[in-house]
Design a protein around this motif. Sequence first.
Motif, short mmCIF file in Angstrom:
data_model
loop_
_atom_site.label_atom_id
_atom_site.label_comp_id
_atom_site.label_asym_id
_atom_site.label_seq_id
_atom_site.Cartn_x
_atom_site.Cartn_y
_atom_site.Cartn_z
N ALA A 141 0.86 -1.19 0.00
CA ALA A 141 0.00 0.00 0.00
C ALA A 141 0.89 1.23 0.00
O ALA A 141 1.65 1.45 0.94
N VAL A 142 0.81 2.01 -1.06
CA VAL A 142 1.72 3.16 -1.21
C VAL A 142 0.94 4.46 -1.07
O VAL A 142 0.20 4.85 -1.98
N ASP A 143 1.08 5.12 0.06
CA ASP A 143 0.46 6.44 0.25
C ASP A 143 1.57 7.48 0.36
O ASP A 143 2.75 7.20 0.10
N GLY A 144 1.20 8.69 0.76
CA GLY A 144 2.19 9.77 0.83
C GLY A 144 3.30 9.46 1.83
O GLY A 144 4.47 9.76 1.59
N ASN A 145 2.93 8.87 2.97
CA ASN A 145 3.94 8.52 3.96
C ASN A 145 4.94 7.51 3.41
O ASN A 145 6.15 7.64 3.60
N VAL A 146 4.41 6.51 2.74
CA VAL A 146 5.28 5.45 2.22
C VAL A 146 6.18 6.00 1.11
O VAL A 146 7.38 5.70 1.05
N ARG A 147 5.61 6.85 0.25
CA ARG A 147 6.45 7.47 -0.80
C ARG A 147 7.62 8.22 -0.17
O ARG A 147 8.76 8.13 -0.62
N ARG A 148 7.29 9.00 0.87
CA ARG A 148 8.35 9.81 1.51
C ARG A 148 9.42 8.92 2.13
O ARG A 148 10.62 9.14 1.93
N PHE A 154 15.92 5.09 0.02
CA PHE A 154 16.63 4.63 -1.18
C PHE A 154 17.05 5.78 -2.10
O PHE A 154 17.39 5.55 -3.25
N LEU A 155 16.97 6.98 -1.58
CA LEU A 155 17.44 8.17 -2.31
C LEU A 155 16.81 8.24 -3.71
O LEU A 155 17.51 8.32 -4.73
N VAL A 156 15.49 8.21 -3.74
CA VAL A 156 14.79 8.27 -5.02
C VAL A 156 14.47 9.73 -5.35
O VAL A 156 13.79 10.41 -4.58
N GLU A 157 14.94 10.21 -6.48
CA GLU A 157 14.70 11.60 -6.89
C GLU A 157 13.32 11.71 -7.54
O GLU A 157 12.83 10.73 -8.10
N GLY A 158 12.75 12.90 -7.49
CA GLY A 158 11.49 13.13 -8.20
C GLY A 158 10.36 13.44 -7.24
O GLY A 158 10.56 13.60 -6.04
N TYR A 159 9.15 13.55 -7.78
CA TYR A 159 8.01 13.90 -6.96
C TYR A 159 6.79 13.11 -7.39
O TYR A 159 6.75 12.49 -8.46
N ARG A 160 5.79 13.14 -6.52
CA ARG A 160 4.58 12.38 -6.73
C ARG A 160 3.96 12.70 -8.10
O ARG A 160 3.86 13.87 -8.47
N GLY A 161 3.56 11.69 -8.82
CA GLY A 161 2.92 11.89 -10.11
C GLY A 161 3.90 11.77 -11.27
O GLY A 161 3.49 11.54 -12.41
N ARG A 162 5.17 11.92 -11.01
CA ARG A 162 6.16 11.79 -12.08
C ARG A 162 6.41 10.31 -12.31
O ARG A 162 6.69 9.56 -11.37
N ALA A 163 6.33 9.90 -13.58
CA ALA A 163 6.33 8.46 -13.88
C ALA A 163 7.57 7.76 -13.36
O ALA A 163 7.48 6.67 -12.78
N SER A 164 8.74 8.37 -13.55
CA SER A 164 9.97 7.69 -13.12
C SER A 164 9.99 7.51 -11.61
O SER A 164 10.41 6.47 -11.09
N PHE A 165 9.51 8.52 -10.89
CA PHE A 165 9.47 8.44 -9.42
C PHE A 165 8.48 7.37 -8.97
O PHE A 165 8.81 6.49 -8.16
N GLU A 166 7.28 7.42 -9.52
CA GLU A 166 6.24 6.46 -9.11
C GLU A 166 6.67 5.03 -9.42
O GLU A 166 6.44 4.11 -8.63
N GLY A 167 7.31 4.83 -10.58
CA GLY A 167 7.73 3.49 -10.98
C GLY A 167 8.77 2.93 -10.02
O GLY A 167 8.71 1.77 -9.61
#
Length: 363
Positions: A141-148, A154-167
């Motif tokens: 389950a991926v919500d805002g908390n989990v994304r953050r 894992f030092l993932v660049e980008g922001y919510r909604g951007r395909a590379s970040f979400e993937g």
Amino acid sequence: MSDLPPASPFRLLRRTLLAWFRKNQRPLPFRESPDAWRVWVSEVMLQQTRVEAMLPRYRAFVTRFPNPGSLAGADEDEVLAAWAGLGYYGRARALHRAARQLAAAGRAIPPDAASLRKLPGVGDYTAAAIASIAFGVPVAAVDGNVRRVLSRLFLVEGYRGRASFEGRIRELADRLMEADDARDPGAWNQALMELGATVCTPSAPRCANCPVREFCWARVAGRQAELPQRRPRPSAVSVCLAMAVVRDQEGRILVFRRGESPMRGLYELPCGEYRSDESAEEALVREAISRYGIHVKPARELAGFRHTVMNRRISVAPFEADLVEPAPGAIGPGGRFVHPRDLDRIPAGSMLRKALQGVGSTP
Ligand code: SF4
């Protein structure tokens, strides 16, 4: 997945965070009895408000509607009134529609994420939360908390909604869920969310107290405060709104039901926007006629206030006003007089309540 760490660090990370969660989780009522309905309602409410503010409304809601069948049997006004103050009323309507859909089909809440996802208002996150917490299905389950949390770990660049970040986030979330034989998927999803809600917070992560700090690449790089990156926001729009508090001889207040989204179905005081080159009183008279079919005469200005709805910053100028015509008994469709003490029995928006605080009429 070749550039991801091997499985063993994932397993260790999982075990470390789960051990912390079991010891430190907050005693929330939907954790005591995680049946699917309670998880569903709590997840929908938590998408729009903080736990502390949501809890009293959650308790009242599940007491009034203890299962989907009881919600299905209620009318929309009752549902919206029970939701009052939580905002985002479209979510309450969707929950209501979903409960009715299940009742009409004679079905219980389905246990798998794919079937849950087909219900009105249930997105990927809510479906995964219900399936994993209530039914033990291993789905992340991926919500805002989990994304953050994952973007920092894992030092993932980008922001919510951007395909590379979400993937990338989805890839990591799935991999973590599967590690360690996908044991206790509901607790694992909640552990990640709990870390994000209480330790790995948006503006000031408490890295010194973090149970998984040894695994965190952002902490090592000193970049935790800047991740995840902020999505570019649409600029705020300023709006001026004139509003009328009209009473009948019994002290009841005139309200109208709104017909348009996103506040469809809620009651409001007669109101209308005004421009900088006209007075609030003039605009109120004009808008009252064109929008509600009533002629009002502003009599006394009340304390103004500010209100924010999404990117709209609204300055409200409320007036006590006399009803010139029609007679109170001839108000058109959607309008009615309500005693202030009965306002919490109808679906009323927070702007209406704020306006009535200025005249000491809040129930
Ligand atoms: S070490 Fe800091 S940034 Fe990393 S997960 Fe923990 S709280 Fe978040």
